[in-house]
Design a protein around this motif. Structure first.
Motif, mmCIF file in Angstrom:
data_model
loop_
_atom_site.group_PDB
_atom_site.id
_atom_site.type_symbol
_atom_site.label_atom_id
_atom_site.label_comp_id
_atom_site.label_asym_id
_atom_site.label_seq_id
_atom_site.Cartn_x
_atom_site.Cartn_y
_atom_site.Cartn_z
ATOM 1 N N SER A 1 34.923 40.807 42.356
ATOM 2 C CA SER A 1 35.604 41.784 41.599
ATOM 3 C C SER A 1 36.879 41.121 41.135
ATOM 4 N N PHE A 2 37.226 39.705 41.507
ATOM 5 C CA PHE A 2 38.376 38.990 40.838
ATOM 6 C C PHE A 2 38.363 37.922 41.593
ATOM 7 N N ALA A 3 38.980 36.906 41.018
ATOM 8 C CA ALA A 3 38.945 35.509 41.327
ATOM 9 C C ALA A 3 39.419 35.375 42.734
ATOM 10 N N SER A 4 38.738 34.967 43.858
ATOM 11 C CA SER A 4 39.183 34.893 45.359
ATOM 12 C C SER A 4 40.426 34.238 45.451
ATOM 13 N N ILE A 5 41.129 34.829 46.233
ATOM 14 C CA ILE A 5 42.474 34.134 46.812
ATOM 15 C C ILE A 5 41.999 33.659 48.125
ATOM 16 N N VAL A 6 42.202 32.115 48.366
ATOM 17 C CA VAL A 6 41.758 31.515 49.856
ATOM 18 C C VAL A 6 43.021 30.309 49.924
ATOM 19 N N LEU A 17 51.436 34.888 45.908
ATOM 20 C CA LEU A 17 50.695 36.256 45.947
ATOM 21 C C LEU A 17 49.125 36.044 45.276
ATOM 22 N N HIS A 18 49.230 35.376 44.224
ATOM 23 C CA HIS A 18 47.829 35.324 43.408
ATOM 24 C C HIS A 18 47.565 33.992 43.058
ATOM 25 N N ASN A 19 47.210 33.232 44.459
ATOM 26 C CA ASN A 19 46.971 31.723 44.531
ATOM 27 C C ASN A 19 45.528 31.317 44.410
ATOM 28 N N VAL A 43 42.841 35.358 52.953
ATOM 29 C CA VAL A 43 41.718 35.354 52.055
ATOM 30 C C VAL A 43 41.670 36.995 51.534
ATOM 31 N N ASP A 44 41.908 36.959 50.149
ATOM 32 C CA ASP A 44 41.805 38.249 49.419
ATOM 33 C C ASP A 44 40.808 38.077 48.417
ATOM 34 N N ALA A 45 39.627 38.836 48.760
ATOM 35 C CA ALA A 45 38.468 38.670 48.050
ATOM 36 C C ALA A 45 37.633 39.972 47.935
ATOM 37 N N SER A 99 34.821 46.109 45.450
ATOM 38 C CA SER A 99 35.753 46.204 46.721
ATOM 39 C C SER A 99 36.881 45.353 46.904
ATOM 40 N N ASP A 100 37.689 45.282 47.697
ATOM 41 C CA ASP A 100 38.897 44.450 47.382
ATOM 42 C C ASP A 100 39.625 44.304 48.924
ATOM 43 N N PHE A 101 39.284 43.312 49.782
ATOM 44 C CA PHE A 101 39.819 43.301 51.005
ATOM 45 C C PHE A 101 40.684 41.969 51.266
ATOM 46 N N GLY A 112 49.437 49.462 46.668
ATOM 47 C CA GLY A 112 48.089 49.288 46.550
ATOM 48 C C GLY A 112 47.716 49.765 45.104
ATOM 49 N N HIS A 113 46.710 50.026 44.785
ATOM 50 C CA HIS A 113 46.344 50.396 43.440
ATOM 51 C C HIS A 113 44.850 51.291 43.593
ATOM 52 N N MET A 114 44.454 51.808 42.671
ATOM 53 C CA MET A 114 43.177 52.588 42.549
ATOM 54 C C MET A 114 42.085 51.559 42.371
ATOM 55 N N VAL A 123 38.499 46.408 39.730
ATOM 56 C CA VAL A 123 39.046 46.490 41.060
ATOM 57 C C VAL A 123 40.591 46.997 40.848
ATOM 58 N N HIS A 124 41.371 46.999 39.846
ATOM 59 C CA HIS A 124 42.428 47.720 39.749
ATOM 60 C C HIS A 124 42.055 48.570 38.550
ATOM 61 N N ASP A 125 41.578 49.839 39.093
ATOM 62 C CA ASP A 125 40.923 50.697 38.068
ATOM 63 C C ASP A 125 41.667 51.309 36.836
ATOM 64 N N ASP A 180 45.201 49.801 50.378
ATOM 65 C CA ASP A 180 46.226 49.797 51.599
ATOM 66 C C ASP A 180 46.384 48.410 51.765
ATOM 67 N N GLU A 181 47.370 47.915 51.121
ATOM 68 C CA GLU A 181 47.630 46.303 51.346
ATOM 69 C C GLU A 181 48.988 45.846 51.395
ATOM 70 N N PRO A 182 49.693 46.175 52.518
ATOM 71 C CA PRO A 182 50.928 45.718 52.837
ATOM 72 C C PRO A 182 51.063 44.065 53.255
ATOM 73 N N ILE A 204 47.182 42.508 54.615
ATOM 74 C CA ILE A 204 45.982 42.948 55.236
ATOM 75 C C ILE A 204 45.758 44.213 54.184
ATOM 76 N N GLU A 205 44.398 43.996 53.887
ATOM 77 C CA GLU A 205 44.076 45.260 52.913
ATOM 78 C C GLU A 205 42.686 45.715 53.135
ATOM 79 N N ASP A 206 42.987 47.067 53.163
ATOM 80 C CA ASP A 206 41.629 47.864 53.320
ATOM 81 C C ASP A 206 41.425 48.837 51.932
HETATM 82 N N1 GLY Z 1 43.521 40.772 44.746
HETATM 83 C C1 GLY Z 1 44.471 41.608 43.996
HETATM 84 C C2 GLY Z 1 44.933 42.787 44.625
HETATM 85 O O1 GLY Z 1 44.340 42.711 46.043
HETATM 86 O O2 GLY Z 1 45.236 43.679 43.824
#
Ligand code: GLY
Ligand code: MN
Ligand code: MN
Length: 465
Positions: free
Chosen positions: A219-224, A231-233, A248-250, A260-262, A343-345, A350-352, A392-394, A432-434
């Motif tokens: 849903s976006f380029a993975s961050i690993v 932040l957006h590595n 890992v943000d993917a 999805s976005d975790f 967070g975002h919608m 993914v960022h609606d 929810d991604e603090p 941590i993102e859910d």
């Molecule tokens: N990966 C971008 C975000 O979590 O908003």
């Protein structure tokens, strides 16, 4: 695809909600060349087009005539030459039938309908275009210079589309749950592969393969990255080292492009150090605070600040911050460690709906994006409603250059113990993102299995797999 009734009723609602009448033009996306015309990027349909027309095919335009209550789908049937290269495809008439549209026309007929409407002085509504080809198309159709298009965006259409896409239906939630299950597979694959000596790229490649295997890809380029503080590595060159953390943000898109976005952050060697655990548990408590608070009528800006309160209090306990928590929050002192929003919608993007414009999507007449440090990076601050899907991604990050800048400027020095923060310059960052659904009474986490998240769950998972 959903049934034709889903798309017909969405379009009927949109026509009702744009009360000024006239035409609505909703262009789909075309193929986009990567390095030469026939070598294209992965095709991604426009999300608003997907919402109202559901068709994942390039080079189509939908027009809604509000006054006549009539929808037209424009597109060209494939020539024999196209079929030789791309294989047989349904005709535009067949595609129209799948979404409840009987009136289909070739693209060459589109200017006529628009020109006629303009001549009669009828409003022609469109959303902010973000691709060059669609800017050129709208510029040609409307006779407006590309640079001037933004002056003619239909605010009424933007608000109407947001009011519909905001609230996810049960069938949309089921799709997002599918995307979450793919996300679960991606993140647990990363945890399984994570060990010293592995290159970040190996994990990035494997989890993006999982997204392709079960859906339409990421849903976006993975961050690993072991450099979670960036932040957006999107650099994957690091070799994993024992004692460090991997962030890992993917997320995935289903074949219908719901997302999805975790994010998970875990120790390369499978065991958190005490220092890592202390920071991790503050972020986890901020993430949990969001679940406690999120529900209908709550301002997401307030929830963001409550999650930041947990971070300030936690960092005070560790001696990294100091002073009165309310004053620190008001001054935005927490932004040194959490420089982004809570967070975002999330939905078909993914960022609606970020293309439609933040002032219509994340904010409204009641809530404007603040310029105050500490909330200024929040993409979504307005009131929550049942059916909204949020992330929810603090996080807590130790960004050496940012710490050095604040220290040099003495910024918020009443609240920051720079000497203590400097002990974390090689720490990295934790997020941590859910994903959660706002329900009539509160919220619920999305995904039938939650990716391991507590220190104990992560350590047990990594030990066993
Ligand atoms: N990966 C971008 C975000 O979590 O908003
Ligand atoms: Mn994310
Ligand atoms: Mn996110």
């Amino acid at each position: 695809m959903f049934s034709d009734k889903t798309y017909s009723s969405r379009r009927a609602l949109l026509r009702e909600r744009v009360t000024r009448g006239g035409l609505i033009i909703l262009p789909g996306n075309g193929e986009a060349p990567a390095n030469y015309p026939s070598n294209t990027f992965h095709f991604r349909q426009d999300s608003t087009f997907l919402y109202f027309f559901g068709l994942n095919h390039p080079d189509m335009v939908g027009v809604l005539d509000i006054d006549a209550g009539e929808d037209t789908l424009y597109g060209d049937d494939l020539s024999m030459d196209d079929i030789i290269w791309t294989g047989p495809q349904p005709t535009v008439a067949e595609l129209g039938a799948r979404i409840g549209i009987s009136q289909t026309k070739p693209l060459a007929a589109l200017p006529e309908q628009i020109t006629l409407a303009l001549r009669k002085g009828r409003p022609v509504h469109f959303l902010p275009p973000y691709r060059a080809e669609n800017k050129l198309l709208l510029s040609r159709l409307l006779g407006v210079a590309v640079d001037a298009l933004s002056n003619y965006i239909s605010v009424e259409l933007a608000l109407a589309v947001v009011s519909l896409r905001d609230k996810k239906s049960d069938e949309e939630i089921a799709e997002i749950e599918r995307a979450c299950e793919i996300g679960y597979q991606m993140h647990t694959t990363a945890m399984r592969m994570c060990r010293p000596g592995v290159v970040e790229r190996e994990i990035a490649g494997a989890i993006e393969g999982v997204a392709m295997q079960y859906g339409a890809g990421v849903s976006f380029a993975s961050i690993v990255s072991q450099h979670g503080e960036t932040l957006h590595n999107h650099c994957y060159d690091g070799v994993l080292e024992s004692g460090r953390l991997l962030l890992v943000d993917a997320g995935a898109e289903t074949t219908m492009n719901y997302c999805s976005d975790f994010t998970r952050t875990f120790p390369v060697n499978g065991k958190f150090t005490q220092k890592q655990k202390d920071i991790y548990n503050i972020v986890l408590a901020a993430n949990a605070r969001t679940f406690e608070l999120a529900g209908p009528e709550k301002l997401y800006r307030d929830i963001h600040l409550e999650a930041c309160r947990v971070i300030v209090d936690g960092l005070k306990d560790l001696g990294i911050m100091q002073g009165n928590t309310d004053d620190a929050l008001e001054a935005g002192a927490h932004a040194l460690f959490m420089p982004h929003g809570l967070g975002h919608m999330m939905g078909i993007d993914v960022h609606d709906m970020e293309d439609i414009g933040e002032k219509y999507v994340g904010y409204d007449l009641e809530t404007k994006r603040s310029e105050q440090l500490g909330v200024s990076a929040l993409r979504m601050g307005r009131r929550l409603k049942p059916g909204m899907v949020m992330t929810d991604e603090p996080g807590i990050y130790f960004i050496p250059a940012y710490i050095a800048k604040w220290k040099a400027e003495g910024l918020n020095k009443a609240f920051i113990r720079f000497d203590r923060a400097e002990q974390y310059l090689d720490f990295g960052g934790i997020r941590i993102e859910d994903d959660l659904l706002i329900t009539p009474t509160g919220n619920r986490i999305l995904g039938k299995r939650r990716v391991p998240v507590t220190v104990e769950e992560i350590e047990a998972f990594m030990a066993e797999n």
